[in-house]
Design a protein around this motif. Structure first.
Motif, mmCIF file in Angstrom:
data_model
loop_
_atom_site.group_PDB
_atom_site.id
_atom_site.type_symbol
_atom_site.label_atom_id
_atom_site.label_comp_id
_atom_site.label_asym_id
_atom_site.label_seq_id
_atom_site.Cartn_x
_atom_site.Cartn_y
_atom_site.Cartn_z
ATOM 1 N N LEU A 1 -7.715 10.710 -8.584
ATOM 2 C CA LEU A 1 -7.502 9.466 -7.860
ATOM 3 C C LEU A 1 -8.518 9.353 -6.737
ATOM 4 C CD1 LEU A 1 -5.779 6.953 -7.130
ATOM 5 C CD2 LEU A 1 -4.321 8.491 -5.789
ATOM 6 N N TYR A 2 -9.149 8.192 -6.662
ATOM 7 C CA TYR A 2 -10.114 7.900 -5.602
ATOM 8 C C TYR A 2 -9.717 6.600 -4.930
ATOM 9 C CZ TYR A 2 -12.892 11.223 -8.279
ATOM 10 O OH TYR A 2 -13.314 12.335 -8.961
ATOM 11 N N GLN A 3 -10.035 6.494 -3.649
ATOM 12 C CA GLN A 3 -9.776 5.274 -2.887
ATOM 13 C C GLN A 3 -11.097 4.826 -2.270
ATOM 14 O OE1 GLN A 3 -7.165 5.799 0.513
ATOM 15 N NE2 GLN A 3 -6.158 3.867 0.016
ATOM 16 N N TYR B 1 -8.500 1.278 -5.583
ATOM 17 C CA TYR B 1 -8.475 2.635 -6.107
ATOM 18 C C TYR B 1 -9.240 2.706 -7.425
ATOM 19 C CZ TYR B 1 -4.369 3.150 -3.045
ATOM 20 O OH TYR B 1 -3.513 3.179 -1.980
ATOM 21 N N ASP C 1 0.920 3.743 -3.205
ATOM 22 C CA ASP C 1 0.393 5.086 -3.026
ATOM 23 C C ASP C 1 1.421 6.136 -3.462
ATOM 24 O OD1 ASP C 1 -1.913 6.635 -1.937
ATOM 25 O OD2 ASP C 1 -0.371 7.404 -0.590
ATOM 26 N N GLU D 1 0.809 -1.227 0.000
ATOM 27 C CA GLU D 1 0.000 0.000 0.000
ATOM 28 C C GLU D 1 0.842 1.277 0.000
ATOM 29 O OE1 GLU D 1 -3.969 -1.184 2.425
ATOM 30 O OE2 GLU D 1 -2.054 -1.348 3.506
#
Length: 96
Positions: free
Chosen positions: A41-43, A51, A20, A16
């Protein structure tokens, strides 16, 4: 008309931090490219290893140039070691 990409990505649980960092470097550099309209970018809120990336490029030529950049090729090269499964990428054409 612009062209967009929608990517669903699932990184490995132990990767992770590295994922990231590398993903944010890719996006920061890509946003400076000519023809890049958006790179978001979305998580997932409940699944931090998942993501979604939403990109918008001025046209197919801009997207093609992006895919030839060193930062894009580097990310594609290292991502298999960081991903749980290959990215699911869909190319979309804006209708409205």
């Amino acid at each position: 008309m612009s062209i967009s990409l929608l990517s669903s990505i699932h990184c490995k649980k132990d990767a992770e931090g590295a994922f990231d960092t590398e993903l944010k470097k890719l996006i920061e550099t890509s946003l400076k490219e000519q023809g890049c309209i958006a790179y978001e970018l979305y998580q997932y809120k409940d699944e931090p290893t998942k993501y979604v990336i939403e990109e918008e490029w001025a046209d197919e030529d801009a997207l093609s140039r992006h895919m030839e950049t060193a930062h894009y090729k580097y990310f594609v090269h290292i991502s298999p070691a960081l991903l749980e499964t290959p990215a699911d990428v869909k190319i979309l054409t804006r209708l409205i």
